[in-house]
Design a protein around this motif. Sequence first.
Motif, PDB file in Angstrom:
ATOM      1  N   SER A 197      39.224 -72.037  -6.210  1.00 24.12           N
ATOM      2  CA  SER A 197      38.662 -73.408  -7.660  1.00 24.12           C
ATOM      3  C   SER A 197      39.491 -74.893  -7.724  1.00 24.12           C
ATOM      4  O   SER A 197      39.369 -75.658  -7.301  1.00 24.12           O
ATOM      5  N   ASP A 198      40.602 -73.471  -8.859  1.00 21.19           N
ATOM      6  CA  ASP A 198      41.622 -74.594  -8.513  1.00 21.19           C
ATOM      7  C   ASP A 198      42.616 -75.204  -7.958  1.00 21.19           C
ATOM      8  O   ASP A 198      42.562 -76.097  -7.999  1.00 21.19           O
ATOM      9  N   ARG A 201      38.477 -67.716  -7.832  1.00 23.70           N
ATOM     10  CA  ARG A 201      38.299 -68.912  -9.004  1.00 23.70           C
ATOM     11  C   ARG A 201      39.940 -69.611  -8.979  1.00 23.70           C
ATOM     12  O   ARG A 201      40.211 -71.253  -8.832  1.00 23.70           O
ATOM     13  N   ARG A 224      33.453 -72.929  -8.390  1.00 17.24           N
ATOM     14  CA  ARG A 224      33.014 -72.140  -7.637  1.00 17.24           C
ATOM     15  C   ARG A 224      32.259 -71.846  -6.677  1.00 17.24           C
ATOM     16  O   ARG A 224      32.600 -71.013  -5.417  1.00 17.24           O
TER      17      ARG A 224
END
Length: 251
Positions: A37-38, A34, A44
């Motif tokens: 991904s950010d 996560r 993701r």
Amino acid sequence: MDRTQDNSNFALEQLRALLRSEKLSTDGRLPTERALSDRLGVSRRAVRRALDVLEAEGMVWRRQGSGTYAGPRPQSWSQFEAIASGTNLMEIMEVRLRVEPQLAQLAAVRANADDVGRMYDLAARISNSVDADGQELWDGALHRLIAQSAGNQFFLNIFDVINRVRQDDLWRSIRELARELSHTHRVSHDQHKAIVDAIAARDPMRAGEAMRRHLLTLQESLVRVTSLDHQDGPDVGASVSAHCLDEMSNA
């Protein structure tokens, strides 16, 4: 959506750069999927595909319940994969029911205030996780912290063997399915809190019993899932396994 959102090649390039930069934790652990991904601005799914490539190349290895680490998988890990292939979930639960309540009892005697504070934090993280991957990650961290707080290195080594075996991908997916079908998220939260409350109160008997009840709830859910599957045909676990493999392929 940004054009790079589902670009696994872009994610792969960025992860390679991260590995080359060596800007990782001291144990070589990468940020969570996560967080990656950010950080990278990709989905993701793209992160997972990129990590699959890096794992195949021997650049990273994954340890369920702990995270993804830089470098090749330690050779010692293969022995746990061999153990995993020769046992089953019910055998693991039998061992957990005899080991982890004792660890909770010792933790109630030996855990310090910092340990207890971290336990409450991890229990909250489990409850606040919105996906099965996060719940599994923080759940493993809480149970290991309790084992570590017991202050017995030999006991901790035994726990780590159990924990590594139960991190098999297929078994993890079966546990996720059991939680989903049994709707035990709220129950698990209350049980985790009861365990930590008893440890904080330095009540060994209550801590051990709370851990035992928690593990029995999980065991009951696993039995229910495999029993339902058995009713559908003679091959016990076949459809459950198929469902879990589908879940893993769609992750």
